[in-house]
Scaffold this motif. Structure first.
Motif, PDB file in Angstrom:
ATOM      1  N   ILE A 227      34.593  34.500  30.040  1.00 36.23           N
ATOM      2  CA  ILE A 227      35.759  35.215  30.560  1.00 36.23           C
ATOM      3  C   ILE A 227      35.732  36.615  29.961  1.00 36.23           C
ATOM      4  CG2 ILE A 227      38.276  35.326  30.606  1.00 36.23           C
ATOM      5  CD1 ILE A 227      38.237  32.265  30.197  1.00 36.23           C
TER       6      ILE A 227
ATOM      7  N   ASP B  13      37.546  39.777  34.624  1.00 33.99           N
ATOM      8  CA  ASP B  13      38.546  38.813  35.080  1.00 33.99           C
ATOM      9  C   ASP B  13      39.948  39.401  35.028  1.00 33.99           C
ATOM     10  OD1 ASP B  13      36.952  36.166  35.386  1.00 33.99           O
ATOM     11  OD2 ASP B  13      36.295  36.977  33.456  1.00 33.99           O
TER      12      ASP B  13
ATOM     13  N   ASN C 132      48.463  39.846  30.595  1.00 27.48           N
ATOM     14  CA  ASN C 132      47.315  39.121  31.147  1.00 27.48           C
ATOM     15  C   ASN C 132      46.920  37.935  30.269  1.00 27.48           C
ATOM     16  OD1 ASN C 132      45.739  42.185  32.260  1.00 27.48           O
ATOM     17  ND2 ASN C 132      46.917  40.726  33.460  1.00 27.48           N
TER      18      ASN C 132
ATOM     19  N   GLU D 166      48.139  30.252  29.920  1.00 30.47           N
ATOM     20  CA  GLU D 166      47.290  29.686  30.968  1.00 30.47           C
ATOM     21  C   GLU D 166      45.904  30.328  30.978  1.00 30.47           C
ATOM     22  OE1 GLU D 166      51.315  28.726  31.526  1.00 30.47           O
ATOM     23  OE2 GLU D 166      50.439  30.748  31.385  1.00 30.47           O
ATOM     24  N   LYS D 167      45.841  31.637  30.751  1.00 26.67           N
ATOM     25  CA  LYS D 167      44.564  32.350  30.790  1.00 26.67           C
ATOM     26  C   LYS D 167      43.838  32.339  29.456  1.00 26.67           C
ATOM     27  CE  LYS D 167      45.643  35.620  34.519  1.00 26.67           C
ATOM     28  NZ  LYS D 167      45.765  37.059  34.874  1.00 26.67           N
TER      29      LYS D 167
END
Length: 252
Positions: A68, A82, A89, A93-94
């Motif tokens: 990522i 990404d 950002n 979740e990321k």
């Protein structure tokens, strides 16, 4: 090291860093809008590691290997990345449980510039208190390195450096004979009464406004929201607070 001789200095620009370099010192990197605020947020949301890289070629190579990648230049997300470097950002979740490769206009270059020092920490307004408490326990001289803007002076980074100086002098018995540290501290004492209003004059604040990227300003200027202390160890950033807690739990 005797506590009585602990000192703190502030370097206003990476271009000046060779004048401050002292490999036995702790170096704190600050890039408030937005790189170091995003790093602190990522770890607060459970990121495992962040690999800071200076060049886009390095970032692209990591992307090809399946990592990522968060990468920007001049605030804009790169086409292969990404996402960019807005703290928003780096949500749970990321970021949660992930290793993220990170490349920014100023901040990640500053991290790599200091890599030969005793310890490299990441600072922001968000983790100010946790950061300063960690530094005080380390009992080392400190250099605060302002990432700035393309080697130029940055108002918001200098203010955060001043907040660190003020904390370590007032709360941990540090001293300084560094004029830039004294100037940063004086500036912080003026600005802290209304930091959000004061920062409106900053060049980076205007750059973000023009690009529609200024939704993070108030968040990045929030004091002591996060209890993380990111550190650069063996080529990657990790959260020292979380690692210490894990070590304690397993009885090591």
């Amino acid at each position: 090291m005797n506590q009585a001789i602990r000192s703190i200095e502030v370097c206003f620009s990476p271009a000046l860093f060779p004048l401050f370099k002292n490999e036995s010192s702790i170096v704190v990197i600050v890039d408030i809008l937005r790189a170091t605020s995003a790093i602190c947020t990522a770890f607060a949301n459970g990121a495992e590691k962040i690999i800071p890289v200076s060049t886009l070629d390095e970032a692209r190579e990591y992307k090809k290997r399946g990592f990522i990648v968060a990468a920007e230049r001049d605030g804009y997300v790169l086409d292969f990345a990404d996402f960019g470097n807005s703290p928003f950002n780096f949500s749970r979740e990321k970021a949660g449980g992930k290793t993220i490769v990170y490349s920014t206009t100023n901040g990640t270059q500053a991290i790599n510039l200091a890599k030969d020092h005793y310890q490299i920490l990441v600072g922001s307004f968000l983790n100010l208190d946790a950061l300063c408490k960690w530094i005080a326990k380390e009992n080392r001289n400190v250099i605060v390195l302002c990432a700035g803007w393309k080697n130029k002076f940055s108002l918001e980074d200098t203010l955060s450096a001043g907040a660190i100086v003020d904390n370590l002098i007032s709360e941990a018995g540090y001293s300084t004979v560094c004029d830039s540290a004294l100037a940063a501290r004086d500036l912080w004492r003026v600005a802290k009464k209304d930091l959000v209003s004061y920062i409106q004059k900053a060049a980076q604040r205007e750059r973000l406004r023009q690009k529609g990227l200024d939704d993070v300003i108030e968040y990045c200027l929030t004091l002591n929201l996060l209890k993380v202390v990111p550190a650069f160890i063996d080529g990657a950033l990790t959260d020292l607070v979380r690692n210490r807690q894990i070590t304690t739990m397993v009885g090591v």
